[in-house]
Write a protein that holds these residues in place. Structure first.
Motif, PDB file in Angstrom:
ATOM      1  N   ARG A   1      41.536 -17.478  28.913  1.00 24.72           N
ATOM      2  CA  ARG A   1      41.995 -18.752  28.353  1.00 24.72           C
ATOM      3  C   ARG A   1      43.514 -18.798  28.199  1.00 24.72           C
ATOM      4  NH1 ARG A   1      37.323 -19.694  23.679  1.00 24.72           N
ATOM      5  NH2 ARG A   1      35.681 -20.341  25.152  1.00 24.72           N
ATOM      6  N   ALA A   2      44.133 -17.634  28.155  1.00 26.12           N
ATOM      7  CA  ALA A   2      45.592 -17.598  28.042  1.00 26.12           C
ATOM      8  C   ALA A   2      46.267 -18.133  29.301  1.00 26.12           C
ATOM      9  CB  ALA A   2      46.059 -16.173  27.764  1.00 26.12           C
ATOM     10  N   VAL A   3      45.593 -18.045  30.436  1.00 28.22           N
ATOM     11  CA  VAL A   3      46.166 -18.527  31.691  1.00 28.22           C
ATOM     12  C   VAL A   3      45.437 -19.761  32.222  1.00 28.22           C
ATOM     13  CG1 VAL A   3      47.038 -16.266  32.353  1.00 28.22           C
ATOM     14  CG2 VAL A   3      44.738 -16.933  33.047  1.00 28.22           C
ATOM     15  N   ARG A   4      44.247 -20.028  31.680  1.00 28.97           N
ATOM     16  CA  ARG A   4      43.477 -21.181  32.119  1.00 28.97           C
ATOM     17  C   ARG A   4      42.822 -21.829  30.907  1.00 28.97           C
ATOM     18  NH1 ARG A   4      38.524 -19.897  35.707  1.00 28.97           N
ATOM     19  NH2 ARG A   4      40.100 -18.769  36.931  1.00 28.97           N
ATOM     20  N   PRO A   5      43.517 -22.741  30.230  1.00 26.34           N
ATOM     21  CA  PRO A   5      42.963 -23.382  29.035  1.00 26.34           C
ATOM     22  C   PRO A   5      41.597 -24.004  29.327  1.00 26.34           C
ATOM     23  CG  PRO A   5      45.275 -23.928  29.275  1.00 26.34           C
ATOM     24  CD  PRO A   5      44.885 -23.221  30.536  1.00 26.34           C
ATOM     25  N   GLY A   6      40.674 -23.774  28.417  1.00 26.59           N
ATOM     26  CA  GLY A   6      39.340 -24.326  28.584  1.00 26.59           C
ATOM     27  C   GLY A   6      38.383 -23.429  29.347  1.00 26.59           C
ATOM     28  N   ALA A   7      38.872 -22.300  29.865  1.00 29.58           N
ATOM     29  CA  ALA A   7      38.009 -21.378  30.609  1.00 29.58           C
ATOM     30  C   ALA A   7      36.994 -20.736  29.672  1.00 29.58           C
ATOM     31  CB  ALA A   7      38.848 -20.300  31.280  1.00 29.58           C
ATOM     32  N   ARG A   8      35.884 -20.292  30.227  1.00 31.24           N
ATOM     33  CA  ARG A   8      34.901 -19.567  29.433  1.00 31.24           C
ATOM     34  C   ARG A   8      35.470 -18.216  29.008  1.00 31.24           C
ATOM     35  NH1 ARG A   8      29.737 -18.964  32.986  1.00 31.24           N
ATOM     36  NH2 ARG A   8      31.334 -18.666  34.596  1.00 31.24           N
ATOM     37  N   ASN A   9      34.993 -17.727  27.874  1.00 32.64           N
ATOM     38  CA  ASN A   9      35.456 -16.408  27.457  1.00 32.64           C
ATOM     39  C   ASN A   9      34.634 -15.322  28.147  1.00 32.64           C
ATOM     40  OD1 ASN A   9      33.055 -15.858  25.890  1.00 32.64           O
ATOM     41  ND2 ASN A   9      33.938 -16.990  24.159  1.00 32.64           N
ATOM     42  N   ALA A  10      35.012 -14.073  27.917  1.00 34.37           N
ATOM     43  CA  ALA A  10      34.377 -12.959  28.621  1.00 34.37           C
ATOM     44  C   ALA A  10      32.881 -12.881  28.347  1.00 34.37           C
ATOM     45  CB  ALA A  10      35.056 -11.649  28.216  1.00 34.37           C
ATOM     46  N   ARG A  11      32.510 -12.996  27.094  1.00 33.96           N
ATOM     47  CA  ARG A  11      31.095 -12.872  26.757  1.00 33.96           C
ATOM     48  C   ARG A  11      30.276 -14.016  27.343  1.00 33.96           C
ATOM     49  NH1 ARG A  11      30.044  -8.918  23.012  1.00 33.96           N
ATOM     50  NH2 ARG A  11      31.866  -7.981  21.993  1.00 33.96           N
ATOM     51  N   GLU A  12      30.845 -15.200  27.398  1.00 34.29           N
ATOM     52  CA  GLU A  12      30.140 -16.333  28.012  1.00 34.29           C
ATOM     53  C   GLU A  12      29.930 -16.107  29.513  1.00 34.29           C
ATOM     54  OE1 GLU A  12      31.653 -19.958  25.071  1.00 34.29           O
ATOM     55  OE2 GLU A  12      32.790 -19.452  26.886  1.00 34.29           O
ATOM     56  N   MET A  13      30.764 -15.258  30.106  1.00 38.36           N
ATOM     57  CA  MET A  13      30.636 -14.941  31.526  1.00 38.36           C
ATOM     58  C   MET A  13      29.867 -13.639  31.752  1.00 38.36           C
ATOM     59  SD  MET A  13      34.542 -15.971  32.612  1.00 38.36           S
ATOM     60  CE  MET A  13      34.328 -15.630  34.363  1.00 38.36           C
ATOM     61  N   ASN A  14      29.206 -13.149  30.701  1.00 40.27           N
ATOM     62  CA  ASN A  14      28.364 -11.947  30.781  1.00 40.27           C
ATOM     63  C   ASN A  14      29.178 -10.676  31.032  1.00 40.27           C
ATOM     64  OD1 ASN A  14      25.723 -10.752  30.673  1.00 40.27           O
ATOM     65  ND2 ASN A  14      25.811 -10.464  32.887  1.00 40.27           N
TER      66      ASN A  14
END
Length: 211
Positions: A140-153
């Protein structure tokens, strides 16, 4: 792409094991389409169902021979056995050479640490583990609104996996599947130093040649 020893145009690939149906994990199957026989692919039922489009793409060529993974050790031939470890939407694979006794665990997409995974980590000589993200929100620091790590498994290194692997008795422990936002890729960074001080290695091109 025939697993033969002598032909000039040859790649010794007898089969593929898929941990999940993510496009970046599965798209390479299309590049292996020039087969005289169906391409053998080991995967869970869920992954097979999600990749039916692969069947359509490869059907005019050799096609796919799907084989279901199991939690029990199955033979891959030449004394090598493997089993699948379920991790929610993904799998890890544990391998063992029945002749030498050497063993390895490959887990590139770990969203949760199960008791079975912990047991496998304690029982192998080499661990290749999910090093995708250092922390949960780094993307999210480089792509606002991106999923976080846990959301991406993906279990972040700094939020569980480093402590888990630091205590593992394996002779080699290697972070793999590393995203380009992960600071462990930067030599001299505090994050890389923390990983190295914990006895971990960081995967790099060519590493597979010396494992």
């Amino acid at each position: 792409m025939q697993p033969r020893r002598f032909p000039l145009r040859n790649s010794p690939v007898a089969g593929v094991l898929l941990t999940n149906p993510d496009v970046d994990h599965a798209l390479g199957l299309v590049l292996m389409r020039q087969q005289e026989m169906p391409l053998v692919v080991y995967a869970s039922d869920e992954t097979q169902a999600a990749l039916r489009w692969i069947d359509l793409v490869l059907q005019p060529f050799g096609g796919v021979e799907w084989r279901r993974t199991s939690g029990e050790f199955d033979s891959l031939g030449a004394g090598l056995v493997f089993r699948a470890i379920e991790l929610g939407p993904s799998l890890a694979f544990q391998f063992r050479d029945e002749i030498s006794g050497a063993s390895a665990l490959i887990a590139p997409a770990v969203g949760q640490v199960t008791g079975e995974l912990r047991e496998a980590i304690r029982d192998v000589d080499v661990v290749l583990f999910d090093g995708t993200f250092w922390n949960n929100d780094e993307l999210r620091a480089v792509r606002p609104g991106a999923r976080n790590a846990r959301e991406m498994n993906h279990l972040p290194i700094s939020e569980g996996s480093l402590d888990l692997l630091r205590q593992a008795p394996a002779r080699r422990k290697i972070y793999t599947h590393i995203n380009n936002t992960n600071p462990i890729l930067s030599p001299g960074s505090p994050e890389r130093s923390a990983v190295e001080q914990a006895g971990m290695e960081i995967a790099r091109d060519g590493l597979e040649m010396i494992l």
